[in-house]
Design a protein around this motif. Structure first.
Motif, PDB file in Angstrom:
ATOM      1  N   MET B   1       0.970  -1.204  -0.167  1.00  0.00           N
ATOM      2  CA  MET B   1      -0.152  -0.010   0.095  1.00  0.00           C
ATOM      3  C   MET B   1       0.796   1.279  -0.099  1.00  0.00           C
ATOM      4  SD  MET B   1      -3.022   0.744   2.507  1.00  0.00           S
ATOM      5  CE  MET B   1      -2.371   2.019   3.655  1.00  0.00           C
ATOM      6  N   THR B   2       0.485   2.345  -0.520  1.00  0.00           N
ATOM      7  CA  THR B   2       1.114   3.576  -0.566  1.00  0.00           C
ATOM      8  C   THR B   2       1.071   4.231   0.843  1.00  0.00           C
ATOM      9  OG1 THR B   2      -1.051   4.427  -1.472  1.00  0.00           O
ATOM     10  CG2 THR B   2       0.788   4.061  -2.974  1.00  0.00           C
ATOM     11  N   GLN B   3       1.778   5.369   1.075  1.00  0.00           N
ATOM     12  CA  GLN B   3       1.961   6.086   1.969  1.00  0.00           C
ATOM     13  C   GLN B   3       0.679   6.675   2.563  1.00  0.00           C
ATOM     14  OE1 GLN B   3       3.960   9.658   1.472  1.00  0.00           O
ATOM     15  NE2 GLN B   3       3.296  10.468   3.436  1.00  0.00           N
ATOM     16  N   ALA B   4       0.451   6.432   3.828  1.00  0.00           N
ATOM     17  CA  ALA B   4      -0.914   6.753   4.565  1.00  0.00           C
ATOM     18  C   ALA B   4      -0.935   8.356   4.600  1.00  0.00           C
ATOM     19  CB  ALA B   4      -1.108   6.346   6.068  1.00  0.00           C
ATOM     20  N   SER B  27      -6.485   3.209   7.206  1.00  0.00           N
ATOM     21  CA  SER B  27      -5.889   4.301   6.759  1.00  0.00           C
ATOM     22  C   SER B  27      -6.033   4.482   5.181  1.00  0.00           C
ATOM     23  CB  SER B  27      -4.476   4.411   7.224  1.00  0.00           C
ATOM     24  OG  SER B  27      -4.064   3.023   6.840  1.00  0.00           O
ATOM     25  N   GLY B  29      -4.414   5.740   1.492  1.00  0.00           N
ATOM     26  CA  GLY B  29      -3.287   6.108   0.988  1.00  0.00           C
ATOM     27  C   GLY B  29      -3.231   7.483   0.073  1.00  0.00           C
ATOM     28  N   GLN B  30      -2.118   7.967  -0.289  1.00  0.00           N
ATOM     29  CA  GLN B  30      -1.689   9.099  -1.178  1.00  0.00           C
ATOM     30  C   GLN B  30      -2.497   8.785  -2.669  1.00  0.00           C
ATOM     31  OE1 GLN B  30       0.166  12.115  -0.393  1.00  0.00           O
ATOM     32  NE2 GLN B  30      -0.947  12.612  -2.401  1.00  0.00           N
ATOM     33  N   GLU B  32      -5.264   7.400  -3.458  1.00  0.00           N
ATOM     34  CA  GLU B  32      -5.956   6.314  -3.541  1.00  0.00           C
ATOM     35  C   GLU B  32      -7.423   6.758  -3.804  1.00  0.00           C
ATOM     36  OE1 GLU B  32      -6.657   2.324  -0.968  1.00  0.00           O
ATOM     37  OE2 GLU B  32      -6.161   4.224  -0.072  1.00  0.00           O
ATOM     38  N   THR B 188      -6.549  11.850  -3.560  1.00  0.00           N
ATOM     39  CA  THR B 188      -6.988  11.149  -2.757  1.00  0.00           C
ATOM     40  C   THR B 188      -8.569  11.106  -2.887  1.00  0.00           C
ATOM     41  OG1 THR B 188      -5.188  10.608  -1.386  1.00  0.00           O
ATOM     42  CG2 THR B 188      -7.422   9.678  -0.525  1.00  0.00           C
TER      43      THR B 188
END
Lengths: 279, 362, 288
Positions: B1-4, B27, B29-30, B32, B188
């Motif tokens: 998963m990408t950065q929260a 959370s 993600g960026q 998303e 997002t």
């Protein structure tokens, strides 16, 4: 949200302070001065019951009270009865467009001076006035109408009829048409439907309308003075006479408080009658 | 998963005695596209309103880029929301509606109008800039609301069932628009909906909520193939749930005794002991229908009824010993070739790979 | 035997005729006052004696009447302004906030018109004379705001009830503070009702005679002057003033209605969008 309490004060305070200072306090002050005395035409702070004693022990006060009650009750009954057929007609038998137009016309009198309308009624009701002139054409001799309770009632109805018709029409128009159709479907004719379905459903608006008429008539001094002839006096007449001649504000305050109490009790009874037995 | 980008940390929301959201954590993600899905009253809109600051969590914390949003009023947050009712200002022109957020940030009129107009052109509304919003059609208003929220170039856009009021045809077009916008802008999207179609067609990840709790988080594919529990399975509605007791555990499959006989179910990471009761589900689109069994698991059933959805047919079969109907999804052509009629007796069969235990896959 | 339908039809016609008479009763005194204001005879009676504008001429050269008109205008405009502002504050508080004693607050705001004017007059007179305001124009102004505020509050509250709650939230969401939201969203939304409230409260003040009579002292307003004429003898001047005031009030109200009518026309236009190509118009969108 926690910050709403801070946000509401700037908006809440101005109207609240205004009505507290200039509405509630004057009314409370009336209560206070009913215990004060008048010395050399000047109001003096005091703690005496003599104003109450003076007013409540006089038979003229109680006859004025009875007269005012009877007139206001009569006005409520007459106005309610007079406006109901018109309200039914406007609520059930015309299009919504026509109804809105009619309701607009009912608002028109609010923008004409009540004083001017009462003055105009004098021309209709006088012994040689318009109504008697029309009656003489059909061979009826002059009827005394001005300076009588009938005159007062005409004034009260003038004052209250538009408002009462408005309230009744709006109340009746809200009745679900399906209920009326259901009554017809269950073999109730127009008259039985009126009494067994429409009237019970319209009760709140009928009672509230009557209450408005009562309140307006109870407090009005113009109709009983200029159409009723001022004798016997109503409570409003009594307040004006006591205030304007002799500076007897404390005694007038006693009358005012009795009036307010009467109106509060009547309103509570009316609200109970209108909404109380629902549950 | 990408950065929260957004972290929701053990958040609860109570309204008096009623608990709308219970200890929920996940959370976002960026970049998303996250859909929060559930039926009405499941807490999804409350979740979104807490993100926007319109409700304050009763417990727990929401962080945006690591910064706690606790106590921050809505007008100090950078989380624009698109309302279900759109909430466009009826007394303002289209242009002034779009420019409202910029005006509140102190952007000068010329710059404001330039940026608003650019967004209106982007969403093909340029010619309506001076119109009153009340004069636009539903789809046009939708795009004005989008432009109003996006003109301030936020990192996150919140959407509360924005398409529920549109007709099907327009909704599909808007879904495509939203998806391509999100890709292009790289921001997002947090999208609340009750519609499975909307969530599954647009989202990278779907959060399924029920009664204030998260039931499952995952890609549309994962949720569709492997519902985490009975609730999700019934909510998605593409499987039949059966029950049995473990008879024999193999390497690939587990043998269970059920009311209709022995069944093989993919093992996954199931660890039930011999004799244990277990629920499992059968994917409706992996069941074959015929006169003879074609796979190792098979039941004889009565064909009750069917319904068409697009070019697929869902058949409902009555199986002796099972309360629920067995659901089978077939392509319309296959169904036509079968030539079965409601009331007919058929044999339904499926391989062990079509049956799974809940939570059985990593 | 008459059929049920026939009876209904007759009942219907009877109802219409009766309603007509009701309106006649309501409008007759107004019409009569208009007619007699042009009648040459001093005494308002039939038959009419001929056309004259003397009463108007006499009325509007009477320094007392002119002064009263000026005073009424001077009072009613600030009264309308103040009652509309305070009425808006009260209506918004009732709409937006929940607090203890809210129903008492509503009662305090809305009760004044139900108190008989004579009692209000006496209360105001005794109270304001204690703080040395009775007999001043200020006294009329203050009392009229008390009476007119409820009308303004009721009208603005009705308009606020039509506002989508999400509208304010959307404004906050776009970084407008509550104060900015009030200024940029709530006030523009209520604009028509604010104008209407201003006009109605001005009319209430312009028409109020009882309380003004108690507290105004020598500072007579127009209706107080009419009351003084009425206490005197028969005076056709009353008809002239009445007709003039009626005409101007109706004009004001018509302007006020025009404002809300314009809003309605706009909304009607919105119901049939110019661009149907965009797809179905939703009722759910913004049906304000």
């Amino acid at each position: 949200m926690s910050n709403t309490s801070r946000r509401r004060w700037p908006l809440l305070l101005p109207p609240l302070l205004w009505q507290l200072t200039f509405f509630l306090l004057p009314l409370l002050f009336l209560f206070v001065i009913s215990f004060w005395s008048v010395v050399n035409f000047r109001l003096e702070p005091d703690m005496t019951l003599k104003n109450w004693d003076f007013m409540l022990s006089r038979s003229s006060f109680w006859s004025a009270y009875g007269h005012t009650w009877a007139l206001a009750l009569g006005a409520a009954a007459v106005t309610t009865a007079c406006s109901f057929p018109a309200a039914c007609s406007l609520a059930f038998t015309v299009s919504e467009r026509t109804r809105k137009l009619a309701l607009m016309f009912l608002v028109v009198p609010f923008f004409t001076s009540y004083l001017v309308r009462v003055y105009s009624w004098q021309a209709f009701l006088a012994d040689n006035g318009i109504v008697n002139a029309l009656l003489s054409v059909v061979g009826i001799d002059g009827l005394p109408m001005l300076n009588s309770d009938f005159g007062s009632l005409v004034g009260y109805v003038t004052l209250a009829l538009p408002l009462v018709t408005l309230v009744q029409t709006m109340g009746l128009a809200q009745i679900d048409r399906n209920l009326i159709e259901a009554a017809h479907n269950l073999r109730a004719g127009p008259v039985r439907t009126l009494f067994e379905v429409i009237m019970p459903l319209a009760k709140p608006s009928l009672v509230v309308g009557a209450l408005f008429a009562f309140i307006l008539a109870f407090g009005d001094f113009v109709a009983p003075t200029y159409l009723g002839g001022g004798a016997p006096p109503t409570l409003s007449n009594l307040i004006i006479d006591t205030t304007k001649s002799g500076q007897q504000w404390p005694r007038a305050a006693v009358v005012a408080i009795v009036m307010i109490l009467t109106l509060v009790l009547t309103s509570l009874a009316a609200v109970r009658l209108a909404y109380g037995r629902r549950k | 998963m990408t950065q929260a980008l957004v972290e929701i940390d053990r958040v609860s929301k109570r309204f008096g005695d009623y608990t709308a959201v219970t200890e929920t954590s996940f959370s976002i993600g960026q970049g998303e596209f996250l859909a929060i899905m559930g039926s009405s009253g499941c807490g999804k809109t409350t979740m979104l309103r807490m993100l926007a600051g319109l409700e304050e969590p009763s417990a727990g914390e929401i962080r945006l880029e690591g910064c706690s949003q606790k106590g921050l009023p809505p007008w100090r947050r950078e989380l624009p929301l698109v309302w279900q009712s759109l909430a466009l200002f009826p007394f303002l022109s289209v242009l002034d509606n779009v420019g409202f957020g910029l005006k509140m940030r102190g952007v000068a009129k010329a710059e404001r109008d330039r940026r608003s107009l650019a967004w209106l052109h982007k969403l093909e509304l340029g010619e309506f800039a001076s119109r009153n919003v009340m004069q636009l059609s539903g789809g046009q208003r939708q795009r004005v609301a989008l432009a109003r929220a996006l003109v301030t170039e936020p990192k996150v856009l919140l959407l509360d069932e924005p398409l529920s009021a549109l007709d099907a045809h327009l909704s599909v077009r808007m879904q495509a628009l939203l998806r391509s916008l999100q890709r292009e802008l790289g921001i997002t999207f947090v999208y609340v909906t009750h519609s499975q179609t909307e969530a599954f067609s647009m989202a990278d990840r779907v959060v399924i909520m029920s009664r204030g709790k998260v039931e499952q988080i995952g890609s549309p594919q994962a949720i569709y193939r492997h519902p985490a529990n009975r609730f999700v399975a019934e909510f998605i509605g593409n499987v039949t749930i059966l029950r049995g007791s473990v008879a024999e555990a193999g390497d690939q499959a587990i043998r269970l005794n059920t009311a209709t006989g022995g069944m093989s179910v993919s093992r996954g990471n199931f660890a039930g002991a011999h004799g244990a009761q277990a629920d499992f589900y059968v994917n409706a689109d992996q069941i074959a229908i015929g006169d003879e069994p074609r796979h190792e698991n098979h039941v004889r059933a009565r064909f009750l009824s069917h319904k068409f959805i697009g070019n697929m047919v869902t058949l409902f079969l009555e199986v002796p010993g099972i309360d629920d109907d067995l659901k089978v999804i077939l392509p319309e052509r296959t169904y036509d070739c079968l030539g079965v009629q409601p009331g007919d007796s058929v044999v339904a069969s499926w391989p062990a790979a079509a049956a799974h235990f809940f939570g059985g896959t990593a | 035997m008459m059929s049920g339908n026939g009876m209904l039809k007759i009942g219907r016609w009877f109802g219409w005729a009766y309603t007509g008479y009701t309106f006649l009763f309501i409008l007759a005194p107004i019409a009569a006052s208009l007619v007699f204001s042009f009648n040459a005879d001093r005494f308002p009676s039939l038959p009419l004696k001929g056309f004259t504008t003397d009463w108007y001429g006499g009325t509007f050269t009477d320094p007392l009447v002119i002064e009263a008109f000026q005073r009424s205008v001077m009072v009613s405009i600030p009264v309308a302004l103040l009652s509309t502002i305070l009425g808006f504050c009260a209506a918004y508080c009732d709409f937006r906030f929940e607090f203890r004693g809210k129903s008492l607050f509503g009662l305090l705001m809305l009760l004044p018109p139900t108190i008989p004017a004579v009692i209000m007059g006496l209360g105001m007179l005794s109270y304001l004379s204690r703080i040395n305001l009775a007999g001043e124009v200020w006294a009329v102004l203050i009392s009229h705001v008390v009476i007119a505020l409820p009308f303004a509050m009721a009208m603005i509250r009705l308009r606020l009830a039509q506002m989508d709650a999400a509208l304010e939230e959307a404004s906050w969401n776009l970084r407008a503070s509550p104060a900015q939201t009030l200024w940029h969203v709530v006030l523009p939304f209520c604009k028509q009702s604010l104008v209407a409230a201003f006009l109605i409260t001005a009319a209430v003040s312009f028409d109020e005679f009882a309380v003004a009579w108690f507290v105004s002292g020598l500072n007579e307003t127009v209706p107080v002057r009419v009351l003084v004429f009425l206490q005197g003898q028969v005076s056709p001047v009353i008809n002239a003033i009445g007709t003039a005031v009626f005409t101007s009030s109706i004009l004001l109200v018509a302007i006020g209605m025009g404002f809300s009518g314009m809003g309605k026309a706009k909304r009607a236009a919105a119901d049939s969008p110019a661009q149907p190509a965009g797809g179905a118009v939703t009722n759910n969108g913004l049906s304000l």
